[in-house]
Design an enzyme around this catalytic site. Structure first.
Site, PDB file in Angstrom:
ATOM      1  N   HIS A  90       0.804  -1.223   0.000  1.00  0.00           N
ATOM      2  CA  HIS A  90       0.000   0.000   0.000  1.00  0.00           C
ATOM      3  C   HIS A  90       0.836   1.272   0.000  1.00  0.00           C
ATOM      4  CE1 HIS A  90      -3.747  -2.153   0.375  1.00  0.00           C
ATOM      5  NE2 HIS A  90      -3.341  -2.774   1.464  1.00  0.00           N
ATOM      6  N   ARG A 114       7.205  -5.863   3.282  1.00  0.00           N
ATOM      7  CA  ARG A 114       5.952  -6.487   2.842  1.00  0.00           C
ATOM      8  C   ARG A 114       5.859  -6.374   1.328  1.00  0.00           C
ATOM      9  NH1 ARG A 114      -0.204  -5.159   4.885  1.00  0.00           N
ATOM     10  NH2 ARG A 114       0.168  -3.134   3.883  1.00  0.00           N
ATOM     11  N   ASP A 169      16.857 -10.650  -3.510  1.00  0.00           N
ATOM     12  CA  ASP A 169      18.143 -10.332  -4.116  1.00  0.00           C
ATOM     13  C   ASP A 169      18.622  -8.928  -3.748  1.00  0.00           C
ATOM     14  OD1 ASP A 169      18.503 -12.798  -5.254  1.00  0.00           O
ATOM     15  OD2 ASP A 169      17.933 -12.203  -7.285  1.00  0.00           O
ATOM     16  N   GLU A 229      -5.522 -12.046   7.041  1.00  0.00           N
ATOM     17  CA  GLU A 229      -6.328 -10.828   7.134  1.00  0.00           C
ATOM     18  C   GLU A 229      -7.702 -10.991   6.489  1.00  0.00           C
ATOM     19  OE1 GLU A 229      -4.226  -7.667   5.129  1.00  0.00           O
ATOM     20  OE2 GLU A 229      -3.091  -9.115   3.935  1.00  0.00           O
ATOM     21  N   ASP A 251      -8.237  -5.388   7.045  1.00  0.00           N
ATOM     22  CA  ASP A 251      -8.808  -6.209   5.980  1.00  0.00           C
ATOM     23  C   ASP A 251      -9.693  -7.307   6.553  1.00  0.00           C
ATOM     24  OD1 ASP A 251      -8.017  -5.494   3.164  1.00  0.00           O
ATOM     25  OD2 ASP A 251      -6.064  -5.398   4.129  1.00  0.00           O
TER      26      ASP A 251
END
Length: 265
Positions: A56, A81, A95, A160, A186
């Protein structure tokens, strides 16, 4: 000389959050602004961990790299996240040198298993091999990085939804899952209570998920910007929590300045 990577969030949880050993839950905050400078300021705050948010927040691959570099010299664990259960993105973020990932919107044990495969090299997973080209192994300066890849990566999964809560025990029991993080916002939406993360039914579902995850022997975490609610979740056994966000602190702080110093008509 061989390069030594930082300890993972899994190790931080094991060292500080076990019940009965004098440990304590780990408190952290969101870094959603996309700013390396803000990330560095937050990294020096004394909090235990930070979450750089690609789901987000305005964080792309290059921005995440800059924030990992800006926070590298500071003590907190940095969790990234990713936007979703996307093996290509997971590979790229690993990576970059991210050692701790949070994968959102996990509803089933099958999705949890897919997330584990995405962070592991073959034959146990599907992570592409590019350590000689990547910051993750410090361009092959980390000794035996490929052979010990699992040790350098900590995987958290976000539950969630109502379905995720129902399956939380099975998700937590998947080998390779280092923690399950419950997202009340959520979850509230999935329960028909959008915008009401503190609704009693949502709180009850969160508490049930925390209990179920802990019963599986896996650390359970939660998000709450309400200090009283966060403390209640921690008292209920959450091992780690996010208790604020850079953008929220800036929004509320600037509003407080305006309330105090700007004349209201």
């Amino acid at each position: 000389m061989p390069f030594q990577l930082k300890a993972t969030f899994r190790e931080a949880l094991a060292g500080q959050s076990r019940a009965g050993d004098g440990g304590r839950p780990l408190a952290g905050m969101w870094v959603s602004s996309g700013s390396p400078l803000v990330a560095e300021i937050c990294a020096g705050s004394g909090l235990d961990w930070l979450l750089v948010d690609m789901e987000h927040g305005p964080n792309g691959i290059e921005g995440v790299l800059r924030q990992l570099q800006a926070t590298a010299a500071y003590p907190p664990s940095v969790v990234v996240r990713v936007p979703g259960l996307l093996p290509v993105t997971i590979k790229q973020v690993l990576d970059l040198g991210a050692q701790n990932l949070l994968v959102p919107m996990i509803d089933t044990a099958e999705q949890a298993e897919a997330a584990v495969r995405a962070v592991r090299y073959p034959p146990r997973g599907v992570r592409g091999v590019g350590s000689s080209l990547a910051r993750s192994a410090r361009w092959n300066r980390v000794e035996d990085y490929l052979a010990h890849g699992d040790e350098h990566v900590s995987l958290l999964l976000q539950v969630e939804s109502a379905a995720g809560v129902r399956n939380a025990g099975e998700i937590a029991a998947v080998d390779g899952v280092d923690g399950v993080f419950v997202g009340p916002s959520d979850l509230a939406a999935s329960m028909g209570l959008i915008g009401q993360p503190s609704h009693p039914d949502v709180v009850a579902a969160v508490l049930h998920a925390l209990e179920t995850v802990r019963a599986a022997g896996t650390p359970a975490g939660v998000n709450s910007f309400d200090p009283a609610q966060a403390e209640a979740y921690l008292a209920a056994g959450a091992s780690f929590a996010l208790v604020g966000a850079d953008v929220a602190l800036l929004a509320r702080g600037s509003e407080a300045l305006a309330d105090r110093f700007v004349a209201r008509g």
